[in-house]
Design a protein around this motif. Structure first.
Motif, short mmCIF file in Angstrom:
data_model
loop_
_atom_site.label_atom_id
_atom_site.label_comp_id
_atom_site.label_asym_id
_atom_site.label_seq_id
_atom_site.Cartn_x
_atom_site.Cartn_y
_atom_site.Cartn_z
N HIS A 179 -23.25 8.03 -11.39
CA HIS A 179 -23.90 9.09 -12.16
C HIS A 179 -23.21 10.44 -11.98
O HIS A 179 -23.44 11.36 -12.78
N VAL A 180 -22.40 10.58 -10.96
CA VAL A 180 -21.63 11.81 -10.77
C VAL A 180 -20.27 11.69 -11.44
O VAL A 180 -19.85 12.56 -12.21
N GLY A 210 -20.42 11.99 -16.96
CA GLY A 210 -20.19 12.59 -15.65
C GLY A 210 -19.02 13.55 -15.60
O GLY A 210 -18.67 14.23 -16.58
N ALA A 285 -34.06 9.51 -6.82
CA ALA A 285 -32.93 10.43 -6.83
C ALA A 285 -32.87 11.15 -5.49
O ALA A 285 -33.90 11.35 -4.83
N SER A 301 -28.55 8.63 -7.81
CA SER A 301 -29.63 8.21 -8.69
C SER A 301 -29.78 6.70 -8.60
O SER A 301 -28.78 5.99 -8.48
N THR A 304 -28.48 2.21 -10.32
CA THR A 304 -27.18 2.67 -10.79
C THR A 304 -26.45 1.53 -11.49
O THR A 304 -27.05 0.50 -11.79
N ASN A 333 -29.51 9.48 -15.31
CA ASN A 333 -29.24 10.21 -14.07
C ASN A 333 -30.51 10.97 -13.70
O ASN A 333 -30.75 12.08 -14.16
N ARG A 334 -31.34 10.36 -12.86
CA ARG A 334 -32.65 10.94 -12.56
C ARG A 334 -32.56 12.26 -11.80
O ARG A 334 -33.49 13.05 -11.83
N GLN A 337 -31.67 14.53 -15.01
CA GLN A 337 -32.26 14.23 -16.31
C GLN A 337 -33.71 13.80 -16.21
O GLN A 337 -34.45 13.91 -17.19
N GLU A 447 -27.96 17.85 -18.67
CA GLU A 447 -29.03 18.24 -17.75
C GLU A 447 -30.30 18.55 -18.52
O GLU A 447 -30.27 19.22 -19.55
#
Length: 696
Positions: A179-180, A210, A285, A301, A304, A333-334, A337, A447
């Protein structure tokens, strides 16, 4: 010739002259003014670009350990020019090849067709590049099979094997970080038609999520272009240019791969712990931030996905699973988001509100089992009467009813359902001082903006939903026709645009319509820990060329300051320490050798799961440490995880154990991730062979 005839002739002459002037003007425009444009267009009709993608830049952690790099794959490619010369246009060759590689023939066929050659609804997986360059149908072929193909050109004309660069996420020390980091993928028609101002070439792969998409313009490099001039029969007549690709620049981040691994493991363990305690516990998260700079040190998160799967190509089922509610939507992506009611972690905001309203934070208040608000009794947690206590203890034991009383009183003073022209709105303004509705500005895409359920929100919400609630019995589904929901709809139809007493008291304990992202809550607790400064969340530290030259640096960015007295922030810091010493977090951190300050939260959730069961509470733990000289903010949220302390609190403790090198109840010398108590500031030397240090 009479006067009328002369006039008619003059009109005809003027008309002919005007037409000649217009034609000459158009001819001048086409041949002189717009000549270069049309010459380029004509040339593009007879030119074909063959693209050689550049090596993508690395993404590394703060010590230079690669989290995204390139590896060499063995691609089986098809030459369309050669294979189209076959009597059957290469069908037999591709069928033979698909069988050898254990691929579906239809997939091979689609992958080797230009997108324009297929109907609109059948273009998934089509080739976006040129027919004049080798088209890869698999990038990780078995060398033995590749050898069989190249040694039998009579059976596989137009088929070759060649090395190719593959984007790889190595997962060192079991890090996922999907997620990054995000992932890369081939250009689509949508990418090509978007007006982004970027020069794309059809056969390129670009960042899709990401950091890969956020910094794609640096990481991507400049592809090499070989331009071929062809005649009407598509035969190559000459080569007009041939440039070599230029490798992309590297991205240095503030992440620490060891801490990222620890955060991911702690989060996964917390989710499993919630399930073991009987809760649905389906997601979560975790965020770790340097509270003096806003830099993100770890972000996880759950659930994944494998970012390497996109390079191989997703099956239809895999793509569906990424967004499946039954699978808890792994693509989401908790951390940045997901929106959740902050529950009792929000009482830090209520302390700021109470101070602004003139309440003595050092005085004692009653914490009864319930408070009557209008026709409804609002219960304390577990319906306990905890007697009289000071505000610090109220935060420590997470008393709800003290806040019900204060919030209800302030609501009445502001005019209740008929608010004054300029209501004080201490609770709303306290949340605004934390910039709750502003994004944290993290350098990741998509975001979500946290939501503040204030007066403006209520009016906006009512305008969007009044028709539904005022016609509820005809518009709602049968499942929604419960007595409670029917009554709620009637109330919303009458005064849904107003802040009601119930809204006010729920707001004070982080329930109701106010929701935050875990990243926003991290930013808020970082501001409490550092004395009031609100920092932008940031992952990138620098863009660096392959020779070490710094292309761009990313400095911390101060977004604002809490608009409350320093004495209030100091009181709040002390109260959050008391939570861990003698309050709801004491059991989890008993005997922990580093002083931690934090707040538990157990958020009630309305609704049902896909299987029909009622949703469980959201588990929160928000914190900073060390308490006396704070440096790190750590927040964990577990969706449907139950109690804050027993699920998320234990997970946060695991993260702090990794940061400070705690084994049991002792700090082990040399085991801390940051031996000097702070993240590194210098940029590392980057090498694809860099290995991470042993995780503590």
């Amino acid at each position: 010739m009479n006067q009328r005839s002369r006039l008619s002739l003059l009109v005809v002459q003027i008309l002919i002259v005007s037409l000649l002037v217009a034609l000459l003007g158009r001819l001048f425009y086409l041949q002189i003014a717009a000549g270069p444009k049309y010459r380029d267009a004509a040339l593009s009709i007879q030119s074909r670009d063959v693209v050689a993608p550049a090596n993508r830049g690395l993404i590394v952690d703060a010590y230079g350990v690669p989290m995204a790099l390139n590896k060499v794959g063995l691609a089986i490619t098809i030459d369309r020019i050669e294979i189209d010369k076959q009597p059957d246009k290469g069908v037999e060759v591709m069928q033979r090849l698909a069988k050898l590689l254990k691929l579906n023939y239809n997939d091979v066929y689609t992958n080797t067709r230009l997108c324009g050659e297929l109907p609109v609804g059948e273009r998934a997986g089509c080739w976006t590049g040129s027919r004049y360059q080798p088209i890869p149908i698999t990038k990780e072929a078995d060398p033995d099979i590749a050898l069989q193909i190249v040694e039998r050109p009579d059976q596989f004309p137009g088929v070759d094997a060649q090395p190719i660069s593959i984007r790889s996420y190595p997962g060192l020390v079991d890090v996922n970080a999907a997620h990054v980091l995000g992932y890369v993928g081939p250009l689509t028609e949508d990418d090509l038609t978007k007006d982004t101002g970027k020069q794309y070439y059809r056969s390129e792969s670009i960042g899709k999520a990401g950091l890969e998409i956020q910094y794609d313009s640096y990481l991507r490099g400049i592809p090499g272009i070989r331009t071929l001039i062809v005649d009407r029969k598509e035969a190559i007549t000459r080569e007009s240019q041939n440039t070599k690709p230029i490798a992309g620049d590297h991205l240095v981040t503030s992440l620490d791969i060891r801490l990222q691994a620890a955060a991911e493991k702690a989060l996964a363990d917390a989710v499993k712990r919630g399930r073991a305690n009987g809760y649905t516990s389906d997601s979560g998260a975790a965020v770790v931030m340097d509270i003096r700079t806003g830099r993100i040190l770890a972000l996880a998160s759950y659930p994944t996905y494998d970012p390497n799967a996109f390079e191989k190509g997703l099956t239809v089922q895999q793509a569906s699973d990424l967004f499946s509610e039954k699978k808890a939507v792994p693509a989401l992506n908790r951390a940045l988001q997901g929106l959740f009611a902050p529950a009792s972690t929000f009482k830090s905001v209520s302390v700021v509100a109470a101070a602004a309203a003139g309440y003595d934070l050092n005085a004692s208040y009653n914490c009864p089992s319930e408070v009557q608000v209008g026709t409804r009794a609002f219960q304390n947690f577990d319906s306990k009467n905890q007697g009289r206590m000071n505000m610090k203890k109220a935060i420590a034991v997470s008393c709800d009813t003290i806040w019900y009383q204060i919030a209800f009183d302030e609501w009445l003073r502001d005019g209740g359902l008929r608010p004054k022209n300029n209501p004080n709105d201490y609770f709303f303004k306290a949340a605004q001082s934390f910039q709750l509705t502003e994004k944290v500005g993290i350098d990741l895409p998509s975001e979500s903006r946290s939501r503040l359920a204030d007066r403006d929100y209520k009016k906006s919400w009512f305008e969007q939903n009044k028709d539904f609630y005022c016609n509820y019995k005809t518009r709602a589904t049968k499942a929604q026709q419960t007595p409670f929901l029917i009554q709620l709809a009637a109330e919303n139809c009458v005064d849904g645009d107003k802040v009601r007493a119930g809204d006010a008291v729920n707001f004070s304990i982080g329930q109701g319509d106010t929701v935050v992202t875990p990243l926003k809550l991290t930013q808020m607790y970082a501001a409490i820990g550092n004395g009031g400064t609100i920092w932008q969340a940031l992952i990138a530290k620098a863009i660096v060329k392959t020779d070490g030259t710094v292309v761009k640096s990313f400095a911390p960015n101060k977004l604002g300051t809490l608009t409350t007295a320093p004495s209030t922030v100091k009181f709040l810091q002390g109260a959050l320490r008391e939570v861990v010493v003698s309050g709801t977090g004491a059991g989890v951190f008993a005997g922990f050798p580093v002083e931690i300050s934090g707040k538990t939260g157990t958020g009630q959730v309305f609704g049902r799961n896909p299987n029909g069961t009622l949703k469980d509470d959201t588990s929160w733990f928000a914190s900073f440490a060390p308490s006396k000289k704070p440096r790190f903010a750590v927040v964990m949220m577990v969706g449907q995880g139950g109690f804050g302390a027993s699920t998320s609190g234990v997970g946060v403790k695991q993260i702090y154990e990794a940061i400070f090198g705690v084994k049991g109840n002792k700090v082990v010398p040399g085991a801390a991730i940051y031996p000097y108590g702070k993240p590194p500031t210098d940029l590392p030397k980057i090498s694809p062979a860099t290995k991470p240090k042993e995780a503590p």
